[in-house]
Design a protein around this motif. Structure first.
Motif: not given
Length: 97
Positions: A63-71
Motif C-alpha cells: 500500500x505504501x509503495x503504490x501510494x508513493x508510486x501514484x504520487x
C-alpha cells in the motif's frame, strides 16, 4: 501503467481492510475480559506471527509503495506546479510616520 497501479492500489486497500478486520484483538480471550494478561511482560504476551499478521504487514508495505508510486506518476503526468501559481504578488508598503 498509471491505471494498472490504481487498480492494484484499490485491490490492496480492500484486501488490507479485510485482513485487519479478520484479526483477533490482543486481549480478546476470556482472561483479557477480566484484566488478566497471562504474562508479566509490559505489553502482554506476544505469540509468533501468524498468517494474518504477515499478510497485514505485506499489504501495508505494498500500500505504501503504490501510494508513493501514484504520487510520482501524478507529478509527472500533471507537471510540477505550485499551489500559488495563479495568485498575484502584492508588495507591502511601509507605514508612514
Amino acid at each position: 501503467m498509471f491505471y494498472l497501479l490504481v487498480v492494484l492500489h484499490v485491490i490492496v486497500c480492500v484486501f488490507l481492510v479485510i485482513v485487519v478486520l479478520l484479526q483477533q484483538g490482543k486481549s480478546a480471550d476470556l482472561a483479557g475480559a477480566f484484566g488478566g494478561q497471562g504474562s508479566q511482560t509490559a505489553f502482554g504476551p506476544r505469540g509468533a506471527a501468524n498468517l494474518l499478521t504477515r499478510l497485514t504487514t505485506w499489504c501495508a508495505i505494498i500500500f505504501m509503495l503504490t501510494s508513493i508510486g501514484l504520487t510520482i506518476l501524478m507529478q509527472k503526468r500533471t507537471g510540477g506546479h505550485s499551489v500559488l501559481e495563479g495568485t498575484k504578488a502584492t508588495q507591502s508598503v511601509p507605514a508612514k510616520k
